[in-house]
Design a protein around this motif. Structure first.
Motif, short mmCIF file in Angstrom:
data_model
loop_
_atom_site.label_atom_id
_atom_site.label_comp_id
_atom_site.label_asym_id
_atom_site.label_seq_id
_atom_site.Cartn_x
_atom_site.Cartn_y
_atom_site.Cartn_z
N ALA A 17 38.19 11.21 21.31
CA ALA A 17 39.03 11.61 22.44
C ALA A 17 38.27 11.35 23.74
N LEU A 18 38.96 10.75 24.71
CA LEU A 18 38.38 10.50 26.01
C LEU A 18 39.26 11.15 27.08
N GLU A 19 38.60 11.79 28.04
CA GLU A 19 39.30 12.42 29.15
C GLU A 19 38.82 11.81 30.48
N GLU A 20 39.65 11.97 31.49
CA GLU A 20 39.41 11.48 32.85
C GLU A 20 39.39 9.95 32.90
N LEU A 21 40.33 9.37 32.18
CA LEU A 21 40.52 7.92 32.25
C LEU A 21 41.23 7.56 33.56
N THR A 22 40.81 6.50 34.17
CA THR A 22 41.47 6.03 35.38
C THR A 22 42.30 4.79 35.05
N PRO A 23 43.29 4.46 35.87
CA PRO A 23 44.08 3.25 35.60
C PRO A 23 43.22 1.99 35.54
N ARG A 24 42.16 1.95 36.31
CA ARG A 24 41.28 0.77 36.29
C ARG A 24 40.44 0.72 35.03
N ARG A 42 47.85 8.67 27.21
CA ARG A 42 48.88 9.28 28.03
C ARG A 42 48.23 9.76 29.32
N GLY A 43 48.50 9.08 30.41
CA GLY A 43 47.91 9.47 31.67
C GLY A 43 46.40 9.30 31.66
N THR A 44 45.68 10.39 31.84
CA THR A 44 44.22 10.32 31.96
C THR A 44 43.50 10.71 30.68
N VAL A 45 44.23 10.88 29.57
CA VAL A 45 43.58 11.23 28.31
C VAL A 45 44.01 10.25 27.22
N GLY A 46 43.16 10.07 26.22
CA GLY A 46 43.48 9.16 25.14
C GLY A 46 42.77 9.54 23.86
N THR A 102 53.23 10.65 18.96
CA THR A 102 52.46 11.02 20.15
C THR A 102 53.39 11.43 21.28
N ARG A 103 53.06 12.53 21.93
CA ARG A 103 53.84 12.98 23.08
C ARG A 103 52.93 13.66 24.09
N THR A 104 53.40 13.75 25.29
CA THR A 104 52.62 14.40 26.34
C THR A 104 52.79 15.91 26.26
N ILE A 105 51.76 16.62 26.71
CA ILE A 105 51.82 18.07 26.86
C ILE A 105 51.54 18.36 28.33
N ASP A 106 52.48 18.99 29.00
CA ASP A 106 52.31 19.24 30.43
C ASP A 106 51.45 20.48 30.62
N VAL A 107 50.21 20.27 31.02
CA VAL A 107 49.29 21.38 31.26
C VAL A 107 49.08 21.62 32.75
N MET A 108 49.86 20.93 33.57
CA MET A 108 49.71 21.09 35.01
C MET A 108 50.86 21.86 35.64
N ASN A 109 52.03 21.81 35.01
CA ASN A 109 53.21 22.50 35.55
C ASN A 109 53.81 23.35 34.44
N TYR A 110 53.37 24.59 34.37
CA TYR A 110 53.76 25.46 33.26
C TYR A 110 53.91 26.87 33.78
N GLY A 111 54.83 27.63 33.18
CA GLY A 111 54.98 29.03 33.53
C GLY A 111 55.81 29.23 34.78
N PRO A 112 55.73 30.42 35.40
CA PRO A 112 56.55 30.73 36.58
C PRO A 112 56.36 29.72 37.71
N LEU A 113 55.13 29.22 37.87
CA LEU A 113 54.87 28.26 38.94
C LEU A 113 55.69 26.99 38.76
N ALA A 114 55.88 26.55 37.52
CA ALA A 114 56.60 25.31 37.27
C ALA A 114 58.05 25.41 37.73
N ALA A 115 58.63 26.59 37.59
CA ALA A 115 60.03 26.76 37.95
C ALA A 115 60.25 26.63 39.45
N ALA A 135 47.19 15.79 29.06
CA ALA A 135 47.12 16.27 27.67
C ALA A 135 48.14 15.54 26.81
N LEU A 136 47.79 15.37 25.54
CA LEU A 136 48.70 14.77 24.58
C LEU A 136 48.57 15.46 23.24
#
Length: 332
Positions: free
Chosen positions: A133-140, A159-163, A173-186, A199-200
């Motif tokens: 598993a690798l995190e903080e992948l950039t498009p480049r 998926r995004g910055t993780v693989g 394989t599917r994405t898991i939204d760990v940035m917009n979750y809970g009351p704040l997401a609404a 996250a995936l």
């Protein structure tokens, strides 16, 4: 000599010396013992728990001061933090690894500023991991990792910055939204949501049945002059991961992640109820992973459910500010 020592201890003077040292020793012991009760105002509780093992360095410092002051009361008071720290962390110090292992996994925050993605990829491929598993992948950098790892790992998902790179087939394989979750997401519009995915979740097909694997990079924590120790983004991600794991129907689960927090942090209280840390069950020492120059905390984690952890270790440094971590596990 023993008689003289007993006579000295029976005198009131040594017990009256060093009241400040005695108070500090008791305060340290209570801080270790009751850390979970510290209010998380401005992230204070989370900050204390992030550095909890390091509080032990104050014990020998206070002991040296107590000996210098010849304070029996301070020496006696130091028994409290000594016992509590040993109870909390003493079990981590010895080597709990044992032979075995059907599956080797590794995880690494490769760093967005990594100037040598190809070198990092070759180093990780040589780790012998079946799952990487690798995190903080950039498009480049992501295509460079894909190219460098293709020969060793015929299957991968980004998926995004993780693989996740795998020697075994992947599916679902599917994405898991760990940035917009809970009351704040609404409260957020679609345009306001953070565009990058961190996250995936995927299924690894193994000879022993399906294995659900999560890869995640939770939001950063940072000290802020006006807000204290800011953990809001990380805590939202922790809640999202906990929900995903608790609703996961596949019995065997792996989470390979940069949690941006230690396993003692209260943000992961609910996650600890469902997953085990390979470092806790099969590591030796604390296994600190960040920062690379002088590791102070283990924020990169390998967590599991319904597997047996056989060994956990850190890998040699790459051009990242995180150390990679690896573990071998067996099918339960």
């Amino acid at each position: 000599m023993m008689r003289n020592a007993l006579r000295a201890c029976s005198r009131p003077e040594p017990w009256k010396r060093g009241p400040v040292l005695t108070a500090l020793a008791l305060l340290l012991g209570l801080l270790l013992l009751l850390h979970a009760a510290i209010p998380d105002f401005a992230g204070l509780g989370s900050l204390v728990e992030s550095v909890l093992p390091w509080l032990g360095v104050f014990v020998p410092a206070l002991l040296a001061a107590a000996l210098w002051r010849r304070s029996l009361s301070a020496g006696a008071a130091l028994l409290l933090p000594t016992v509590v720290w040993t109870t909390l962390f003493g079990g981590l110090l010895h080597d709990k690894s044992h032979p075995g292992g059907d599956l080797t996994v590794a995880t690494h925050n490769v760093g967005a500023a990594n100037a040598d993605p190809a070198g990092t990829a070759h180093a990780m491929a040589s780790s012998g991991a079946d799952l990487l598993a690798l995190e903080e992948l950039t498009p480049r950098a992501a295509p460079l990792y894909e190219k460098a790892l293709a020969e060793t790992y015929p299957h991968h998902a980004v998926r995004g910055t993780v693989g996740l790179w795998s020697k075994l087939p992947l599916s679902g394989t599917r994405t898991i939204d760990v940035m917009n979750y809970g009351p704040l997401a609404a409260t957020k519009s679609a345009a306001a949501e953070l565009p990058e995915n961190r996250a995936l979740r995927t299924t690894v097909t193994t000879p022993h049945g399906p294995l659900a694997v999560y890869v995640a990079h939770l939001g950063s924590v940072r000290p802020m002059p006006r807000h204290g120790f800011w953990t809001a983004s990380r805590d939202i991600g922790a809640a999202a991961l906990t929900r995903a794991v608790t609703t996961e129907r596949t019995p065997r689960v792996l989470l390979l992640a940069d949690l941006n927090g230690t396993w003692d942090d209260r943000a992961f209280t609910d996650l600890r109820a469902h997953l085990h840390s390979t470092q806790t069950t099969s590591g030796a020492g604390f296994g600190f992973t960040w920062p690379t120059t002088f590791p102070l905390a283990r924020i990169d984690q390998i967590l599991y459910r319904n597997l047996t952890a056989d060994r956990t270790w850190t890998l040699p440094a790459t051009d990242s500010d995180h150390l990679p971590v690896a573990a071998t596990l067996s099918w339960s």
